[in-house]
Scaffold this active site. Structure first.
Site, mmCIF file in Angstrom:
data_model
loop_
_atom_site.group_PDB
_atom_site.id
_atom_site.type_symbol
_atom_site.label_atom_id
_atom_site.label_comp_id
_atom_site.label_asym_id
_atom_site.label_seq_id
_atom_site.Cartn_x
_atom_site.Cartn_y
_atom_site.Cartn_z
ATOM 1 N N CYS A 256 11.930 -1.009 -3.428
ATOM 2 C CA CYS A 256 10.795 -2.104 -3.656
ATOM 3 C C CYS A 256 10.429 -1.828 -5.032
ATOM 4 O O CYS A 256 10.188 -2.657 -5.797
ATOM 5 C CB CYS A 256 9.649 -2.100 -2.581
ATOM 6 S SG CYS A 256 10.296 -2.275 -1.045
ATOM 7 N N LEU A 257 9.962 -0.710 -5.615
ATOM 8 C CA LEU A 257 9.566 -0.248 -6.624
ATOM 9 C C LEU A 257 10.428 -0.516 -7.717
ATOM 10 O O LEU A 257 10.109 -0.900 -9.013
ATOM 11 C CB LEU A 257 8.880 1.129 -6.861
ATOM 12 C CG LEU A 257 8.005 1.579 -5.895
ATOM 13 C CD1 LEU A 257 7.493 3.036 -6.374
ATOM 14 C CD2 LEU A 257 6.703 0.780 -6.432
ATOM 15 N N PHE B 299 10.680 3.202 -2.434
ATOM 16 C CA PHE B 299 11.255 3.443 -4.149
ATOM 17 C C PHE B 299 12.239 2.163 -4.326
ATOM 18 O O PHE B 299 12.429 1.684 -5.583
ATOM 19 C CB PHE B 299 12.173 4.689 -4.195
ATOM 20 C CG PHE B 299 11.186 5.874 -4.435
ATOM 21 C CD1 PHE B 299 9.637 5.499 -4.532
ATOM 22 C CD2 PHE B 299 11.748 6.966 -4.315
ATOM 23 C CE1 PHE B 299 8.966 6.735 -4.742
ATOM 24 C CE2 PHE B 299 10.825 8.162 -4.563
ATOM 25 C CZ PHE B 299 9.659 8.034 -4.729
ATOM 26 N N GLU C 157 4.125 1.826 -11.752
ATOM 27 C CA GLU C 157 5.525 1.852 -11.376
ATOM 28 C C GLU C 157 6.224 2.849 -12.277
ATOM 29 O O GLU C 157 7.254 2.685 -12.412
ATOM 30 C CB GLU C 157 6.298 0.264 -11.772
ATOM 31 C CG GLU C 157 5.095 -1.019 -11.456
ATOM 32 C CD GLU C 157 5.374 -1.002 -9.765
ATOM 33 O OE1 GLU C 157 5.746 -0.025 -9.023
ATOM 34 O OE2 GLU C 157 4.605 -1.940 -9.239
ATOM 35 N N GLY D 229 0.863 -1.276 0.045
ATOM 36 C CA GLY D 229 -0.011 -0.162 0.231
ATOM 37 C C GLY D 229 0.857 1.333 -0.083
ATOM 38 O O GLY D 229 1.077 1.641 1.110
ATOM 39 N N LEU D 230 1.113 1.669 -1.059
ATOM 40 C CA LEU D 230 2.028 2.866 -1.264
ATOM 41 C C LEU D 230 0.972 4.154 -1.876
ATOM 42 O O LEU D 230 0.978 5.314 -1.354
ATOM 43 C CB LEU D 230 3.349 2.683 -2.023
ATOM 44 C CG LEU D 230 3.937 4.072 -2.473
ATOM 45 C CD1 LEU D 230 4.611 4.669 -0.972
ATOM 46 C CD2 LEU D 230 5.105 3.826 -3.318
ATOM 47 N N THR D 231 0.550 3.801 -3.147
ATOM 48 C CA THR D 231 -0.128 5.050 -3.802
ATOM 49 C C THR D 231 -1.442 5.327 -3.279
ATOM 50 O O THR D 231 -2.364 4.310 -2.698
ATOM 51 C CB THR D 231 -0.636 4.464 -5.426
ATOM 52 O OG1 THR D 231 0.611 3.742 -5.934
ATOM 53 C CG2 THR D 231 -1.127 5.416 -6.217
#
Length: 387
Positions: free
Chosen positions: A242-243, A240, A367, A133-135
């Site tokens: 992880c992305l 970032f 991404e 859960g980032l965005t």
């Protein structure tokens, strides 16, 4: 199991026997287990969740991570697996990426030993599914605008906020949630989804990634113990990283979608006749196929180069942006060209090309959009930030 495209560009000479074995196992799984049901799943807007435990049995979840019962395969091997999955459908490769690169990657990189022992073995086996859960609804490409908050209350953390476009959230047992603490520092938290106040809702009105699962998350006074925080994650650099792992998988994956479109185009060019001869005997059709193949081969060689750099520990985020921008942009162009070769039939579900085209528009967006990666590359070239 060799394809026409494989025969012209034999990547097996460039990879190890172990990497090739991973690819062939993934290809067999994708072609025999996913492909027979993916068109109907796309129509039904359903992720084939019943196949996820089989991905765990294959060993593909978190396959390049070491320890905790994980295979510790090379990054190139993982890229080849991602390519074979996306050759069938981008949405299913997305599930591989969310589970293995984002969630497991975050816990492996930044988690405590207890967090790793609790989640990584089960997630690797496909027994527990995770989400990342980032965005946020207002944030899009700018996670620095994060509104989700983490407030300390005695021995607990209290999370409030919302996330959007979160893969696998409605079927996840655990979520890695990113939130700003009271000092404005981004922190990661391992959140069991059964925690009161955690709600996930599937986004239903998608015209792309329909055989996938993207969700909204609401966090309302979600109370967590102090040790739920990822102890080694501090600031946006953590998510970032992880992305970047997920973006790397896309570099390979998009070439899988491109290859599948190319295979369809070649077969159709050989079997469809107009004006008395196969369309593959026409110069314009051969030129289209040749141009598509050249871009596919260049994209795959770039993916392989980046994979070798990643395994050597020298891959930079700017180089990942080059790969993500190129692979997705060229895959979309290849899909569009093949659709033109198929004519009107190309817009039907008889062929996978329009499904790939629709899915790749999502891959182009998540991404990091084309524009974001162009600006990352521009910054690398000039030393000047334009965003």
């Amino acid at each position: 199991m060799t394809t026409t495209v494989d025969a012209l560009f034999d990547i097996s000479a460039l990879v190890s026997d172990e990497e090739r074995e991973w690819q062939m196992r993934a290809r067999d799984f994708a072609q025999t287990r996913i492909r027979p049901i993916i068109d109907q799943a796309f129509e039904d807007r359903r992720l084939p969740v019943e196949l996820l435990p089989e991905v765990g049995e294959l060993g593909a979840f978190g396959m390049y991570l070491h320890g905790y019962g994980l295979p510790g395969a090379s990054s190139v091997a993982y890229g080849l697996v991602a390519m074979e999955f996306e050759a069938v459908d981008s949405g299913f490769r997305t599930a591989l990426s969310v589970q293995g690169s984002l969630v497991m990657g975050a816990i492996w990189k930044f988690g405590s030993e207890e967090q790793k022992q609790t989640w990584l073995p089960r997630m690797g086996r496909g027994e527990a599914i995770g989400c990342f859960g980032l965005t946020e609804p207002q944030g899009g490409s700018d996670p620095n605008t994060m509104l989700t908050s983490a407030r300390r209350d005695g021995d607990e953390w209290v999370l409030n906020g919302a996330k959007r476009w979160i893969g696998l959230a409605t079927i996840a047992e655990v979520a890695v949630i990113w939130a700003k603490d009271e000092e404005g520092v981004v922190r990661g938290f391992v959140v069991p989804t059964e925690t009161p106040g955690f709600t996930a809702t599937a986004i239903e009105n998608k015209l792309s990634m329909r055989a996938s699962l993207q969700c909204e998350i609401e966090l309302t006074d979600v109370r967590l113990p102090a040790d739920a925080m990822l102890p080694e994650a501090r600031g946006l650099s953590a998510p970032f990283k992880c992305l970047n792992e997920a973006r790397y998988g896309i570099v390979w994956g998009a070439m899988g979608a491109a290859r599948d479109c190319l295979e369809v185009g070649v077969e159709r060019a050989q079997t469809r006749e107009v004006f008395g001869t196969p369309i593959g005997g026409k110069q314009l059709t051969q030129a289209k196929l040749a141009d598509c193949f050249v871009e596919y081969e260049k994209g795959l060689l770039l993916a392989l180069h980046l994979g070798r750099q990643k395994d050597a520990g020298t891959l930079t985020h700017g180089q990942i942006s080059v790969g993500k921008l190129n692979s997705v942009r060229e895959a979309i162009a290849i899909a569009g060209t093949v659709r033109s070769i198929l004519g009107g039939d190309g817009i039907t579900s008889e062929f996978p090309v329009m499904r790939h085209m629709a899915n790749l528009e999502s891959v182009r967006t998540y991404e990091g959009t084309d524009e974001v990666h162009q600006l990352v590359i521009g910054r690398e070239l000039t030393g000047l930030a334009a965003f």
